[in-house]
Design a protein around this motif. Sequence first.
Motif, PDB file in Angstrom:
ATOM      1  N   ASN A  59      57.824  43.044  35.392  1.00 43.33           N
ATOM      2  CA  ASN A  59      57.604  43.935  34.228  1.00 43.33           C
ATOM      3  C   ASN A  59      56.505  44.857  34.574  1.00 43.33           C
ATOM      4  O   ASN A  59      55.478  44.405  34.910  1.00 43.33           O
ATOM      5  CB  ASN A  59      57.488  43.256  33.036  1.00 43.33           C
ATOM      6  CG  ASN A  59      58.591  42.646  32.499  1.00 43.33           C
ATOM      7  OD1 ASN A  59      59.583  42.939  32.506  1.00 43.33           O
ATOM      8  ND2 ASN A  59      58.572  41.346  32.000  1.00 43.33           N
ATOM      9  N   ILE A  60      56.495  46.217  34.478  1.00 42.17           N
ATOM     10  CA  ILE A  60      55.442  47.039  34.677  1.00 42.17           C
ATOM     11  C   ILE A  60      54.848  47.394  33.268  1.00 42.17           C
ATOM     12  O   ILE A  60      55.652  47.937  32.442  1.00 42.17           O
ATOM     13  CB  ILE A  60      55.946  48.279  35.438  1.00 42.17           C
ATOM     14  CG1 ILE A  60      56.668  47.829  36.853  1.00 42.17           C
ATOM     15  CG2 ILE A  60      54.658  49.280  35.796  1.00 42.17           C
ATOM     16  CD1 ILE A  60      55.740  47.081  37.755  1.00 42.17           C
ATOM     17  N   GLU A  61      53.461  47.307  33.166  1.00 44.45           N
ATOM     18  CA  GLU A  61      53.034  47.500  31.870  1.00 44.45           C
ATOM     19  C   GLU A  61      52.243  48.889  31.953  1.00 44.45           C
ATOM     20  O   GLU A  61      51.389  48.809  33.017  1.00 44.45           O
ATOM     21  CB  GLU A  61      51.987  46.271  31.444  1.00 44.45           C
ATOM     22  CG  GLU A  61      52.897  45.087  31.278  1.00 44.45           C
ATOM     23  CD  GLU A  61      53.644  45.209  30.001  1.00 44.45           C
ATOM     24  OE1 GLU A  61      53.507  46.109  29.211  1.00 44.45           O
ATOM     25  OE2 GLU A  61      54.638  44.130  29.931  1.00 44.45           O
ATOM     26  N   LEU A  62      52.518  49.746  30.964  1.00 51.08           N
ATOM     27  CA  LEU A  62      51.839  51.048  31.205  1.00 51.08           C
ATOM     28  C   LEU A  62      51.275  51.315  29.711  1.00 51.08           C
ATOM     29  O   LEU A  62      52.082  51.264  28.799  1.00 51.08           O
ATOM     30  CB  LEU A  62      52.982  52.265  31.546  1.00 51.08           C
ATOM     31  CG  LEU A  62      53.462  52.131  32.955  1.00 51.08           C
ATOM     32  CD1 LEU A  62      54.690  53.300  33.038  1.00 51.08           C
ATOM     33  CD2 LEU A  62      52.491  52.077  33.950  1.00 51.08           C
ATOM     34  N   GLN A  63      50.098  51.681  29.824  1.00 51.66           N
ATOM     35  CA  GLN A  63      49.343  51.812  28.408  1.00 51.66           C
ATOM     36  C   GLN A  63      49.725  53.216  27.960  1.00 51.66           C
ATOM     37  O   GLN A  63      49.935  54.142  28.487  1.00 51.66           O
ATOM     38  CB  GLN A  63      47.949  51.858  28.508  1.00 51.66           C
ATOM     39  CG  GLN A  63      47.338  50.372  28.897  1.00 51.66           C
ATOM     40  CD  GLN A  63      45.895  50.288  29.323  1.00 51.66           C
ATOM     41  OE1 GLN A  63      45.281  51.246  28.858  1.00 51.66           O
ATOM     42  NE2 GLN A  63      45.415  49.160  29.525  1.00 51.66           N
ATOM     43  N   SER A 121      54.752  59.648  31.145  1.00 54.34           N
ATOM     44  CA  SER A 121      54.003  58.761  31.725  1.00 54.34           C
ATOM     45  C   SER A 121      53.497  59.419  32.827  1.00 54.34           C
ATOM     46  O   SER A 121      54.179  60.233  33.643  1.00 54.34           O
ATOM     47  CB  SER A 121      54.470  57.381  31.998  1.00 54.34           C
ATOM     48  OG  SER A 121      53.559  56.484  32.707  1.00 54.34           O
ATOM     49  N   ASN A 129      58.019  53.339  23.735  1.00 51.77           N
ATOM     50  CA  ASN A 129      59.066  52.507  24.263  1.00 51.77           C
ATOM     51  C   ASN A 129      60.324  53.002  23.643  1.00 51.77           C
ATOM     52  O   ASN A 129      61.411  52.532  23.875  1.00 51.77           O
ATOM     53  CB  ASN A 129      58.752  51.022  23.752  1.00 51.77           C
ATOM     54  CG  ASN A 129      57.608  50.328  24.218  1.00 51.77           C
ATOM     55  OD1 ASN A 129      57.503  50.848  25.363  1.00 51.77           O
ATOM     56  ND2 ASN A 129      56.982  49.722  23.925  1.00 51.77           N
ATOM     57  N   PRO A 134      58.762  50.386  30.901  1.00 50.89           N
ATOM     58  CA  PRO A 134      58.789  50.815  29.578  1.00 50.89           C
ATOM     59  C   PRO A 134      59.551  51.820  29.046  1.00 50.89           C
ATOM     60  O   PRO A 134      59.909  52.052  27.948  1.00 50.89           O
ATOM     61  CB  PRO A 134      57.253  50.721  28.800  1.00 50.89           C
ATOM     62  CG  PRO A 134      56.421  50.988  30.055  1.00 50.89           C
ATOM     63  CD  PRO A 134      57.355  50.548  31.258  1.00 50.89           C
TER      64      PRO A 134
END
Length: 535
Positions: free
Chosen positions: A461-465, A135, A469, A112
């Motif tokens: 797709n790597i989801e990072l909280q 991140s 974006n 992201p």
Amino acid sequence: MFHQFFLCFVAESFGQNYPEEADGTLDCISMALTCTFNRWGTLLAVGCNDGRIVIWDFLTRGIAKIISAHIHPVCSLCWSRDGHKLVSASTDNIVSQWDVLSGDCDQRFRFPSPILKVQYHPRDQNKVLVCPMKSAPVMLTLSDSKHVVLPVDDDSDLNVVASFDRRGEYIYTGNAKGKILVLKTDSQDLVASFRVTTGTSNTTAIKSIEFARKGSCFLINTADRIIRVYDGREILTCGRDGEPEPMQKLQDLVNRTPWKKCCFSGDGEYIVAGSARQHALYIWEKSIGNLVKILHGTRGELLLDVAWHPVRPIIASISSGVVSIWAQNQVENWSAFAPDFKELDENVEYEERESEFDIEDEDKSEPEQTGADAAEDEEVDVTSVDPIAAFCSSDEELEDSKALLYLPIAPEVEDPEENPYGPPPDAVQTSLMDEGASSEKKRQSSADGSQPPKKKPKTTNIELQGVPNDEVHPLLGVKGDGKSKKKQAGRPKGSKGGGGCSEPRSRHCNPAWATRVKLCLKKKKTMQGIHCDLC
């Protein structure tokens, strides 16, 4: 004579082991942004702003392969341990793994936020460390496309850089508050930690962490423009919240230069740092901490990346899209090969000995065989190859037999001559007929759709909280709100023709060649009319 040879040998052994002058450039045609050597220094991978990865054969200084990797600029590269794989990151937040021999993409990961750094595990090429912007660092497992987010010291401070240690047993992370965490790679457990402070109690941000190829030393480049060198064994001994003292503090006291990129030499005895203000490389000796050399590039250019050759005293630096090579000044010293060699300033008449060119000296008395002469009769092993110590780690005895040192290059023949040893013409005609029939079958099968298409790489797709974006990579300039966007290159959207006109191109004026043809025809008709009148 022996003393002269010994002094020459000592001077060669303890000579300067760092580059002293420019040794040419490598032009990748497109703008180079980042570069990295493989483990042996035989290949140099260069990431360009048009998304291509150019692999140079460093021995011949020629391009061995070009991989059309990304659409956007390549911002980070890393070789696998055996040299068969290459991982890259681009400014469009995509991380890809490439097969170097075939040039095919094995896997893709979409993040992201922009990627600042990618790094293979030094001993396990199934693991890749990724440092996204804003991140916590992420460790990817390529076999199952899973990822693990590494723990951080402060959740509010996510400007974190990370790096594997020399053997990949630990991961060192550093944040903007100067806190260094040492994590166990397998379990991500905290093993040690300390804080980098200035002369007072103030902290300074960590910009990068680099490890030496040999030994246990590593350096930390901080925002206070000081490079601190630590011993990894002392860090582990101090444990959590330790207070280790750096072995060396390197800085430019005169100009207070900030550092763009720092790294160790191949043997770990020298440290090079590239200035963030100009194309200048500062080289220090690690053991003493003294500045031994400053290499100046072209004035007005900004440095982008620096890489030291793993084995030889050679540095590659990038500025203005060109890779510059820095090496030692090679001086020919023939006395190193023949101790009795003498350089003559003028011609000297040579007196030939009577038996100098005789096959056998008849007058020479036969001496008794000593131990050295008797050993000449023994068989010499010329088949077995001893491993090169520079290519092996301290815990390895043998070299990697499956390592990819070089890339095959097919020569381009402009005017190939006829092969005199080829098959006769009848055989060539029959083979051409067979090839024509097989190509017709292939064409029919492709028309039927039975030919399998080329396999596309898997994209994960790597989801990072909690990661924004809208971040822009530092290579793309300062992020804005849209008001100060640069003018886009190329033709503006919606334009159909040239010259700023809305009409299609077919309704514009004729091209120059058509006008010239009409003029020639008109002139020819005029000349024919004059000729008829004269008749």
